[in-house]
Design a protein around this motif. Structure first.
Motif, mmCIF file in Angstrom:
data_model
loop_
_atom_site.group_PDB
_atom_site.id
_atom_site.type_symbol
_atom_site.label_atom_id
_atom_site.label_comp_id
_atom_site.label_asym_id
_atom_site.label_seq_id
_atom_site.Cartn_x
_atom_site.Cartn_y
_atom_site.Cartn_z
ATOM 1 N N ARG A 210 0.886 -1.326 -0.104
ATOM 2 C CA ARG A 210 0.203 0.058 -0.071
ATOM 3 C C ARG A 210 0.873 1.170 0.028
ATOM 4 N N PRO A 211 0.423 2.444 -0.646
ATOM 5 C CA PRO A 211 1.132 3.733 -0.733
ATOM 6 C C PRO A 211 1.618 3.938 0.793
ATOM 7 N N MET A 212 0.495 3.730 1.774
ATOM 8 C CA MET A 212 0.665 4.098 3.263
ATOM 9 C C MET A 212 1.726 3.353 4.081
ATOM 10 N N GLY A 213 2.136 2.030 3.405
ATOM 11 C CA GLY A 213 3.087 1.131 3.962
ATOM 12 C C GLY A 213 4.535 1.562 3.627
ATOM 13 N N VAL A 214 4.558 2.441 2.522
ATOM 14 C CA VAL A 214 5.982 2.700 2.136
ATOM 15 C C VAL A 214 6.235 4.262 2.163
ATOM 16 N N VAL A 215 7.062 4.495 3.110
ATOM 17 C CA VAL A 215 7.272 6.044 3.356
ATOM 18 C C VAL A 215 8.438 6.675 3.158
ATOM 19 N N VAL A 216 8.530 7.790 2.744
ATOM 20 C CA VAL A 216 9.951 8.381 2.355
ATOM 21 C C VAL A 216 10.630 8.869 3.691
ATOM 22 N N GLU A 217 11.675 8.248 4.010
ATOM 23 C CA GLU A 217 12.367 8.330 5.094
ATOM 24 C C GLU A 217 12.864 10.325 5.412
ATOM 25 N N THR A 235 15.106 6.536 -6.419
ATOM 26 C CA THR A 235 15.053 7.893 -7.179
ATOM 27 C C THR A 235 13.598 8.278 -7.344
ATOM 28 N N ALA A 236 13.160 9.520 -6.920
ATOM 29 C CA ALA A 236 11.859 9.985 -6.887
ATOM 30 C C ALA A 236 11.872 10.241 -8.544
ATOM 31 N N GLN A 237 10.511 10.090 -8.886
ATOM 32 C CA GLN A 237 10.064 10.385 -10.052
ATOM 33 C C GLN A 237 9.004 11.397 -10.315
ATOM 34 N N GLY A 238 8.703 11.908 -9.279
ATOM 35 C CA GLY A 238 7.568 12.918 -9.131
ATOM 36 C C GLY A 238 6.819 12.829 -7.876
ATOM 37 N N SER A 239 5.965 13.688 -7.454
ATOM 38 C CA SER A 239 5.172 13.682 -6.479
ATOM 39 C C SER A 239 3.749 14.510 -6.654
ATOM 40 N N TYR A 240 2.650 14.118 -6.117
ATOM 41 C CA TYR A 240 1.573 14.752 -6.201
ATOM 42 C C TYR A 240 0.560 14.762 -4.921
ATOM 43 N N ARG A 252 11.454 4.924 -8.353
ATOM 44 C CA ARG A 252 12.174 4.077 -9.037
ATOM 45 C C ARG A 252 13.153 3.585 -8.188
ATOM 46 N N LEU A 253 13.122 2.188 -8.168
ATOM 47 C CA LEU A 253 14.111 1.289 -7.467
ATOM 48 C C LEU A 253 15.364 0.956 -8.315
ATOM 49 N N PRO A 254 16.488 0.689 -7.776
ATOM 50 C CA PRO A 254 17.690 0.502 -8.527
ATOM 51 C C PRO A 254 17.326 -0.317 -9.929
ATOM 52 N N ASP A 255 16.780 -1.314 -9.756
ATOM 53 C CA ASP A 255 16.678 -2.456 -10.903
ATOM 54 C C ASP A 255 15.504 -2.021 -11.843
ATOM 55 N N GLY A 256 14.822 -0.687 -11.487
ATOM 56 C CA GLY A 256 14.058 -0.372 -12.544
ATOM 57 C C GLY A 256 12.388 -0.580 -12.105
ATOM 58 N N ARG A 270 13.625 13.029 -9.385
ATOM 59 C CA ARG A 270 15.324 12.929 -9.425
ATOM 60 C C ARG A 270 16.070 12.925 -8.036
ATOM 61 N N GLU A 271 15.133 13.291 -7.153
ATOM 62 C CA GLU A 271 15.645 13.550 -5.543
ATOM 63 C C GLU A 271 16.003 12.003 -5.130
ATOM 64 N N ALA A 272 17.088 11.831 -4.667
ATOM 65 C CA ALA A 272 17.448 10.433 -4.021
ATOM 66 C C ALA A 272 16.759 10.135 -2.729
ATOM 67 N N VAL A 273 16.017 9.131 -2.577
ATOM 68 C CA VAL A 273 15.304 9.044 -1.246
ATOM 69 C C VAL A 273 15.399 7.677 -0.726
ATOM 70 N N THR A 274 15.476 7.458 0.565
ATOM 71 C CA THR A 274 15.183 6.304 1.337
ATOM 72 C C THR A 274 13.927 5.851 1.605
ATOM 73 N N LEU A 275 13.475 4.788 1.153
ATOM 74 C CA LEU A 275 12.176 4.232 1.492
ATOM 75 C C LEU A 275 12.135 3.352 2.642
#
Lengths: 290, 264
Positions: A210-217, A235-240, A252-256, A270-275
């Motif tokens: 779920r989106p709620m279960g994956v949080v940008v640190e 890597t963030a692709q954009g947000s809304y 986007r995760l490293p393997d695509g 393009r911001e680097a994030v930790t999930l």
């Protein structure tokens, strides 16, 4: 349906336009030859139960969608059915009428204790009145258990889509309690809420998030509530901004592989994030992504 | 709000020409025949002719409803093999030249072929009788009722019938309580169109019922009477009978439409 004593409320309510509200409600019991006094007693009771005071002499065309639905409910209930069947009961209603409709439905279920079968594509509002959830696809019916069980462990990928899961990552291999998952690498399955043994083994397996279960640190949404069992770089692709009042971020995760996450602030592309992934909100499901 | 564009202007001119083409001959007819109208309505033979026409077209309209509505309902609600053939058959009477319809009716019901001998054995006469005239005008007019009712049923939400049956109503009860009341207006309007079409029929009547035995008299159906007047007495005389018939038929037609509630 006619012989099985099922009260049916169709999606567009199906009120008879040639009859008044009262005649609509009375139709079934009139056909069944219920005497006049008893008919009036039942109509009075249903009018009270469904808040139809003052509408009995109106024509169906003069009613709002919510009122039409209540008249259709009253008409279906008048015959004292063994089962009530509602087809997409919320699809024609505005948000306020949806709340009202839900509260009437709950009242009916509590007061009349008639089993009700509700068919809907938009079930989130209905989960609060549901005792059991079923999922139907290609003519097959799957039992998903209680609302809580269904939400924790939908078991089928296509059912999970209806229940708030929006990211599906392919499970490449399972080794005992360890799964190798696309995008995430090794995941400890003992952390998940559901038991993979009950899944259909003829289908491919996916990790449903779920989106709620994956949080940008560092942009956490009450991070204390979301336990960080698993963390992954991306890597963030954009947000809304989303309806819950939080930002949704495509990462986007490293393997695509792509994951939908939440954040308390806008995250630039393009911001680097930790999930931070809360494995309690992750389910293992079977099915096909496309 | 629609804007008044060049296209609308162009279409209005084209449409106006059609309306003019429709109304101009009527105007001339009344200009020429209008003064003789009352006089025509005082001719007993012509009044009888009108009566015969009104009777046969009313029978045709009633038969269109009684036999056409069930067919229309089935065509609207069910699909089955060879439905296309039946759909085409419903339209056939409109496509057959009406003089041929007359020949077919005589052949089928009043000759040595087909049902002729059977009907004759029971003393049922077709040629030059009200029955024959009614058969002929029903043949050429029932299609309109069937088509109008069929599209009305198609517009009616089938869920209404599902609900009615879920509430315990039989199929028959459902039809009479839920379907018929909601298509009543279309049934009436279809019947009216069939009625008007039947009243205007001449071709088939030339063959089947040039004259009709009515009580002890022989009466021309109104369109035949007008034809007789045209051939025997000339166009001016035909005009006054025509104007008289038009007043009666259009009067009934417009009054009924008004009763049905304007534009449908």
């Amino acid at each position: 349906m006619e012989e099985r004593n099922i009260g049916y409320v169709p999606q567009n309510y199906g009120l008879f336009p040639n009859m008044s509200v009262r005649a609509n409600i009375e139709f079934g019991i009139k056909v069944r030859g219920v005497p006049r006094q008893e008919r009036e007693r039942r109509v009075r009771e249903l009018v009270r139960l469904l808040g139809l005071e003052g509408l009995l002499d109106r024509r169906s065309q003069e009613l709002s969608a919510g009122q039409q639905q209540r008249v259709a409910l009253a008409r279906a209930l008048a015959i004292r059915p063994k089962l009530l069947l509602l087809d997409e009961p919320l699809s024609n209603l505005d948000p306020k009428s949806v709340r009202q409709s839900i509260s009437y439905l709950r009242g009916l279920v509590d007061e009349l204790s008639i089993g009700s079968l509700v068919v809907s594509h938009e079930i989130s509002s209905l989960l609060e009145v549901a005792d059991a959830v079923f999922f139907m696809e290609s003519g097959k019916l799957y039992s998903l258990g209680s609302a809580e069980e269904a939400l924790r462990n939908p078991r089928y990928l296509s059912a999970a889509r209806y229940l708030g899961f929006e990211t599906f990552l392919k499970v490449l291999r399972i080794d005992g309690n360890e799964a190798i998952v696309e995008g995430l690498g090794s995941v400890d399955l003992s952390l998940l809420g559901n038991r993979p043994a009950r899944l259909d083994s003829s289908l491919a397996l996916y990790l449903a998030l779920r989106p709620m279960g994956v949080v940008v640190e560092d942009a956490g949404v009450g991070l204390d509530a979301v336990r960080c069992h698993l963390s992954v770089e991306g890597t963030a692709q954009g947000s809304y901004m989303w309806i819950e009042g939080m930002w949704r971020v495509r990462v986007r995760l490293p393997d695509g592989a792509e994951v939908l996450a939440v954040a308390s602030r806008r995250v630039k592309a393009r911001e680097a994030v930790t999930l931070c992934i809360d494995t309690n909100k992750v389910a293992l499901v079977a099915g096909e992504r496309f | 709000m629609r804007r008044f564009t060049a296209l609308v202007a162009l279409f209005s001119i084209a449409g106006g020409l059609v309306l003019l083409f429709f109304s101009y001959p009527i105007a001339v007819l009344f200009l020429v025949g209008g003064r003789g109208l009352i006089e025509a309505l005082k001719v007993p033979a012509f009044v009888l002719a009108l009566l015969v026409t009104l009777i046969t077209s009313t029978v045709a309209a009633a038969a269109s409803v009684v036999f056409g509505v069930p067919l229309a309902y089935i065509l609207a609600r069910h699909s089955f093999r060879l439905k296309g053939v039946i759909e085409a058959l419903v339209d056939v009477p409109i496509a057959i030249p009406h003089i041929i319809v007359g020949v077919m009716i005589v052949l089928a019901f009043a000759s040595y072929y087909g049902l002729g001998p059977l009907l004759a054995a029971h003393g049922i006469k077709i040629v030059d009788t009200l029955i024959g005239a009614a058969l002929a005008v029903t043949y050429v007019s029932a299609t309109y009722t069937i088509r109008v009712v069929q599209s009305a049923v198609q517009m009616l939400d089938p869920e209404l019938e599902v609900v009615a049956m879920s509430l315990g109503a039989s199929r028959l009860r459902t039809f009479f309580s839920v379907v018929l009341p909601n298509i009543g207006r279309s049934v009436a309007s279809g019947a009216l169109t069939s009625w008007a079409r039947a009243a205007s029929e001449a071709g088939a009547l030339f063959i089947v019922a040039y004259e009709v035995r009515f009580g002890h008299q022989l009466v021309y159906p109104a369109p035949v009477a007008i034809y007789e007047a045209y051939v025997g007495l000339g166009v001016i005389s035909a005009a006054k009978f025509s104007a008289a018939m038009l007043v009666v038929v259009l009067g009934i037609f417009l009054a009924a439409r008004l009763l049905l509630g304007g534009h449908r």
